[in-house]
Scaffold this active site. Structure first.
Site, PDB file in Angstrom:
ATOM      1  N   GLY A   1      54.822   6.925  31.558  1.00  0.00           N
ATOM      2  CA  GLY A   1      54.706   6.240  32.842  1.00  0.00           C
ATOM      3  C   GLY A   1      54.587   4.738  32.733  1.00  0.00           C
ATOM      4  O   GLY A   1      55.022   3.998  33.623  1.00  0.00           O
ATOM      5  N   ASN A   2      54.011   4.244  31.610  1.00  0.00           N
ATOM      6  CA  ASN A   2      53.825   2.801  31.458  1.00  0.00           C
ATOM      7  C   ASN A   2      55.144   2.071  31.260  1.00  0.00           C
ATOM      8  O   ASN A   2      55.197   0.846  31.309  1.00  0.00           O
ATOM      9  CB  ASN A   2      52.874   2.500  30.302  1.00  0.00           C
ATOM     10  CG  ASN A   2      53.425   2.936  28.952  1.00  0.00           C
ATOM     11  OD1 ASN A   2      54.046   4.000  28.840  1.00  0.00           O
ATOM     12  ND2 ASN A   2      53.193   2.139  27.928  1.00  0.00           N
TER      13      ASN A   2
ATOM     14  N   LYS B   1      49.138  22.009  38.128  1.00  0.00           N
ATOM     15  CA  LYS B   1      49.603  20.629  38.007  1.00  0.00           C
ATOM     16  C   LYS B   1      49.231  19.827  39.252  1.00  0.00           C
ATOM     17  O   LYS B   1      49.751  20.068  40.345  1.00  0.00           O
ATOM     18  CB  LYS B   1      51.126  20.627  37.828  1.00  0.00           C
ATOM     19  CG  LYS B   1      51.739  19.244  37.695  1.00  0.00           C
ATOM     20  CD  LYS B   1      51.439  18.644  36.345  1.00  0.00           C
ATOM     21  CE  LYS B   1      52.215  17.341  36.134  1.00  0.00           C
ATOM     22  NZ  LYS B   1      51.879  16.712  34.847  1.00  0.00           N
TER      23      LYS B   1
ATOM     24  N   LYS C   1      57.226  16.645  31.674  1.00  0.00           N
ATOM     25  CA  LYS C   1      58.368  15.801  31.286  1.00  0.00           C
ATOM     26  C   LYS C   1      58.601  15.813  29.787  1.00  0.00           C
ATOM     27  O   LYS C   1      59.759  15.718  29.341  1.00  0.00           O
ATOM     28  CB  LYS C   1      58.152  14.375  31.778  1.00  0.00           C
ATOM     29  CG  LYS C   1      56.959  13.668  31.184  1.00  0.00           C
ATOM     30  CD  LYS C   1      56.843  12.246  31.680  1.00  0.00           C
ATOM     31  CE  LYS C   1      55.570  11.579  31.215  1.00  0.00           C
ATOM     32  NZ  LYS C   1      55.377  11.594  29.747  1.00  0.00           N
TER      33      LYS C   1
ATOM     34  N   LYS D   1      52.656  16.462  24.412  1.00  0.00           N
ATOM     35  CA  LYS D   1      53.486  15.652  23.521  1.00  0.00           C
ATOM     36  C   LYS D   1      53.554  16.276  22.131  1.00  0.00           C
ATOM     37  O   LYS D   1      54.642  16.380  21.528  1.00  0.00           O
ATOM     38  CB  LYS D   1      52.935  14.226  23.455  1.00  0.00           C
ATOM     39  CG  LYS D   1      53.037  13.459  24.759  1.00  0.00           C
ATOM     40  CD  LYS D   1      52.360  12.118  24.683  1.00  0.00           C
ATOM     41  CE  LYS D   1      52.582  11.299  25.949  1.00  0.00           C
ATOM     42  NZ  LYS D   1      52.189  11.998  27.192  1.00  0.00           N
TER      43      LYS D   1
END
Length: 314
Positions: A11-12, A126, A214, A276
């Protein structure tokens, strides 16, 4: 051309946590991101890009709710499509301006196949959108059938809407994406985890209200385009052991078996680093050469093996 890399942007790359999220702020961040990607392209890598969309889809959800007396609100899977176009456009334009005409750059609005019987449809977890009071949450449950969870006990607005987050099974547009990459194009795809769709008995696709992780969707895309490297870029230097404790330390290199063992120990929280690392595990099990978790600002160095957490088979 060089090896093929799937770059998963956190997101960053688009919006910093302390920013309001204006177009100008987002474009400034995107330009910084694209300077890193352009350098990777110039080193001869074939590139597929995916990205998050949390703040953007959350803002759209608020706009849908607040303007429903003026225009009909759209379902969540359509909001996902909208943000894919929005963010893809920003990355596509910025990368073109930074890289020039060296490579074709395209955005694909991407559908991701999920199972309608995925258990998360029965027990969604979520969180999306704004926070609500208990009264507001109960009203929206009655009126819209939304589901809520208490996520901030003691806060003024402690309730938040939750939606299913099913496992990604396949990328519908993968064959087209792969052909574009093979032709030399940089492709932006599967943004925000992709648009979740299910396949009916007649073979027809139908969008469903869900949010796919994602990083896991990015890993599935990496498989289907036969990427050699999965590069997950985020706002930290890499994966940490004992995160938040005095013994916290960065993992520079991690084998597949070590990653599995750390996951079993609960070293990586499910809401942040867990997906991740899980994506890295799946990619190596699929047959990928290497997976990396690294800071966005060190993308080039991480790809060259100099920084970040390098996850290898053995």
């Amino acid at each position: 051309m060089g090896r093929r890399v799937l770059i998963a942007l956190g997101g960053n790359a688009i919006k910093q946590p302390d920013e309001w999220g204006t177009y100008e702020e987002q474009m400034r961040n995107v330009y910084n991101t694209c300077r890193q990607i352009a350098e990777i392209a110039r080193r001869g890598y074939e590139i597929v890009i995916t990205h998050g969309n949390g703040p953007q889809v959350g803002n759209l959800a608020i706009q849908q709710e607040q303007a429903q007396h003026l225009v009909p609100p759209q379902p969540l899977h359509v909001l996902g499509a909208m943000t894919q176009g929005q963010i893809g456009y920003m990355i596509q334009q910025a990368l073109r301006n930074v890289l020039g005409d060296e490579r074709p750059i395209v955005t694909i609005v991407t559908q991701v196949l999920v199972d309608r019987n995925d258990p998360d449809f029965q027990d969604p977890h979520k969180p999306i959108g704004p926070f609500y009071t208990e009264e507001e949450a109960k009203r929206l449950e009655r009126e819209k059938g939304w589901r809520f969870r208490l996520v901030r006990p003691g806060a003024e607005k402690p309730w938040r809407r939750v939606v299913p987050s099913p496992q990604p099974l396949g990328i519908v547009e993968a064959p087209a994406i792969k052909r574009m990459v093979e032709s030399g194009a940089i492709v932006i795809a599967s943004g925000g985890g992709g648009i979740p769709v299910v396949r009916g008995e007649d073979g027809r696709l139908e969008g469903v209200d869900a949010v796919i992780d994602k990083d896991l969707a990015g890993e599935k895309l990496a498989e289907e385009v036969e990427a050699d490297v999965l590069l997950i870029l985020t706002d930290v230097e890499g994966a940490m052991l004992d995160y938040g404790k005095p013994t916290q330390r960065l993992i520079r290199r991690m084998t597949l078996e070590e990653a599995k063992a750390y996951m079993a120990e609960g070293q990586f929280p499910p809401g942040s680093m867990g997906p991740k690392v899980e994506a890295c595990i799946r990619f190596l099990e699929y047959g990928g050469e290497r997976a990396i978790i690294a800071s966005l600002n060190q993308a080039v160095e991480a790809l060259e093996g100099e920084t970040g957490t390098q996850v290898v088979r053995d």
